[in-house]
Design a protein around this motif. Sequence first.
Motif, PDB file in Angstrom:
ATOM      1  N   VAL A   1      44.074  45.890  36.150  1.00 38.27           N
ATOM      2  CA  VAL A   1      43.350  44.493  36.087  1.00 38.27           C
ATOM      3  C   VAL A   1      44.419  43.465  36.101  1.00 38.27           C
ATOM      4  O   VAL A   1      44.433  42.175  36.700  1.00 38.27           O
ATOM      5  CB  VAL A   1      42.031  44.537  35.347  1.00 38.27           C
ATOM      6  CG1 VAL A   1      41.623  43.369  35.413  1.00 38.27           C
ATOM      7  CG2 VAL A   1      41.378  46.237  35.905  1.00 38.27           C
ATOM      8  N   LEU A   2      45.159  43.400  35.177  1.00 39.42           N
ATOM      9  CA  LEU A   2      45.829  42.577  34.196  1.00 39.42           C
ATOM     10  C   LEU A   2      46.945  41.688  36.348  1.00 39.42           C
ATOM     11  O   LEU A   2      47.106  40.820  36.010  1.00 39.42           O
ATOM     12  CB  LEU A   2      46.332  43.057  33.252  1.00 39.42           C
ATOM     13  CG  LEU A   2      45.510  42.989  31.987  1.00 39.42           C
ATOM     14  CD1 LEU A   2      46.534  43.217  30.847  1.00 39.42           C
ATOM     15  CD2 LEU A   2      44.974  41.196  32.158  1.00 39.42           C
ATOM     16  N   GLU A   3      47.366  43.179  35.951  1.00 41.69           N
ATOM     17  CA  GLU A   3      48.161  43.423  37.354  1.00 41.69           C
ATOM     18  C   GLU A   3      47.803  42.393  38.193  1.00 41.69           C
ATOM     19  O   GLU A   3      48.952  42.001  39.084  1.00 41.69           O
ATOM     20  CB  GLU A   3      49.133  44.661  37.907  1.00 41.69           C
ATOM     21  CG  GLU A   3      50.286  45.005  36.264  1.00 41.69           C
ATOM     22  CD  GLU A   3      50.202  46.697  36.859  1.00 41.69           C
ATOM     23  OE1 GLU A   3      51.087  46.998  35.875  1.00 41.69           O
ATOM     24  OE2 GLU A   3      49.537  47.195  37.545  1.00 41.69           O
ATOM     25  N   GLU A   4      46.158  42.611  39.292  1.00 44.28           N
ATOM     26  CA  GLU A   4      46.541  42.297  40.015  1.00 44.28           C
ATOM     27  C   GLU A   4      45.550  40.572  39.933  1.00 44.28           C
ATOM     28  O   GLU A   4      45.828  40.499  40.302  1.00 44.28           O
ATOM     29  CB  GLU A   4      44.963  43.039  40.420  1.00 44.28           C
ATOM     30  CG  GLU A   4      44.165  42.231  41.809  1.00 44.28           C
ATOM     31  CD  GLU A   4      44.495  42.973  42.859  1.00 44.28           C
ATOM     32  OE1 GLU A   4      44.278  42.652  43.984  1.00 44.28           O
ATOM     33  OE2 GLU A   4      45.216  43.602  42.652  1.00 44.28           O
ATOM     34  N   GLY A   5      44.928  40.603  38.345  1.00 49.38           N
ATOM     35  CA  GLY A   5      45.038  39.522  38.159  1.00 49.38           C
ATOM     36  C   GLY A   5      46.540  38.425  37.809  1.00 49.38           C
ATOM     37  O   GLY A   5      46.534  37.493  38.904  1.00 49.38           O
TER      38      GLY A   5
ATOM     39  N   ARG B   1      50.664  29.805  41.399  1.00 48.02           N
ATOM     40  CA  ARG B   1      50.087  29.568  39.550  1.00 48.02           C
ATOM     41  C   ARG B   1      50.899  30.244  38.987  1.00 48.02           C
ATOM     42  O   ARG B   1      50.903  31.406  39.429  1.00 48.02           O
ATOM     43  CB  ARG B   1      48.707  29.522  39.035  1.00 48.02           C
ATOM     44  CG  ARG B   1      48.108  28.207  39.918  1.00 48.02           C
ATOM     45  CD  ARG B   1      46.773  28.055  39.039  1.00 48.02           C
ATOM     46  NE  ARG B   1      45.854  29.369  40.138  1.00 48.02           N
ATOM     47  CZ  ARG B   1      44.943  30.487  39.572  1.00 48.02           C
ATOM     48  NH1 ARG B   1      45.296  30.956  38.637  1.00 48.02           N
ATOM     49  NH2 ARG B   1      44.592  30.922  40.655  1.00 48.02           N
ATOM     50  N   ALA B   2      51.353  29.887  37.593  1.00 47.22           N
ATOM     51  CA  ALA B   2      51.572  30.618  36.522  1.00 47.22           C
ATOM     52  C   ALA B   2      51.115  31.683  35.725  1.00 47.22           C
ATOM     53  O   ALA B   2      51.354  32.306  34.690  1.00 47.22           O
ATOM     54  CB  ALA B   2      53.323  30.277  36.326  1.00 47.22           C
ATOM     55  N   ILE B   3      49.748  30.867  35.745  1.00 50.36           N
ATOM     56  CA  ILE B   3      48.909  30.671  34.277  1.00 50.36           C
ATOM     57  C   ILE B   3      47.598  31.674  35.349  1.00 50.36           C
ATOM     58  O   ILE B   3      47.343  31.278  36.198  1.00 50.36           O
ATOM     59  CB  ILE B   3      48.148  29.804  33.991  1.00 50.36           C
ATOM     60  CG1 ILE B   3      49.345  29.057  33.445  1.00 50.36           C
ATOM     61  CG2 ILE B   3      46.772  29.782  32.982  1.00 50.36           C
ATOM     62  CD1 ILE B   3      48.942  27.682  32.814  1.00 50.36           C
ATOM     63  N   LEU B   4      47.157  33.163  34.559  1.00 48.14           N
ATOM     64  CA  LEU B   4      46.631  34.053  34.657  1.00 48.14           C
ATOM     65  C   LEU B   4      45.269  33.036  34.607  1.00 48.14           C
ATOM     66  O   LEU B   4      44.535  32.420  33.266  1.00 48.14           O
ATOM     67  CB  LEU B   4      46.342  35.198  34.168  1.00 48.14           C
ATOM     68  CG  LEU B   4      45.675  36.246  34.773  1.00 48.14           C
ATOM     69  CD1 LEU B   4      45.476  36.461  36.094  1.00 48.14           C
ATOM     70  CD2 LEU B   4      46.034  37.387  33.769  1.00 48.14           C
TER      71      LEU B   4
END
Length: 88
Positions: free
Chosen positions: A27-31, A40-43
Amino acid sequence: MKGLEQIISDGGSFAGDGQIAEDLKIVLEEGFRIAKGKKRAILEVGDLLTALDAKNSVFDQLLIRADVRVKDIENLADWHMRLKQYIA
């Protein structure tokens, strides 16, 4: 504390706290992929919710039952970002 991208590239270890669950890593990788697609560099929260819907069938089913579409989440997240920028 390590940044999330560093944690993912290190295989998911949180400074002695053990391993991040594989599904969370996905999920984090997809985000991050979604955030980068938006330049954007920010999730952001919207990136995570969209990723969660794309990669987690339980969350997807919850949204379906609530009659909430992914586009609804994306629109709400975009509205939230614009509001934050307006207030700042």
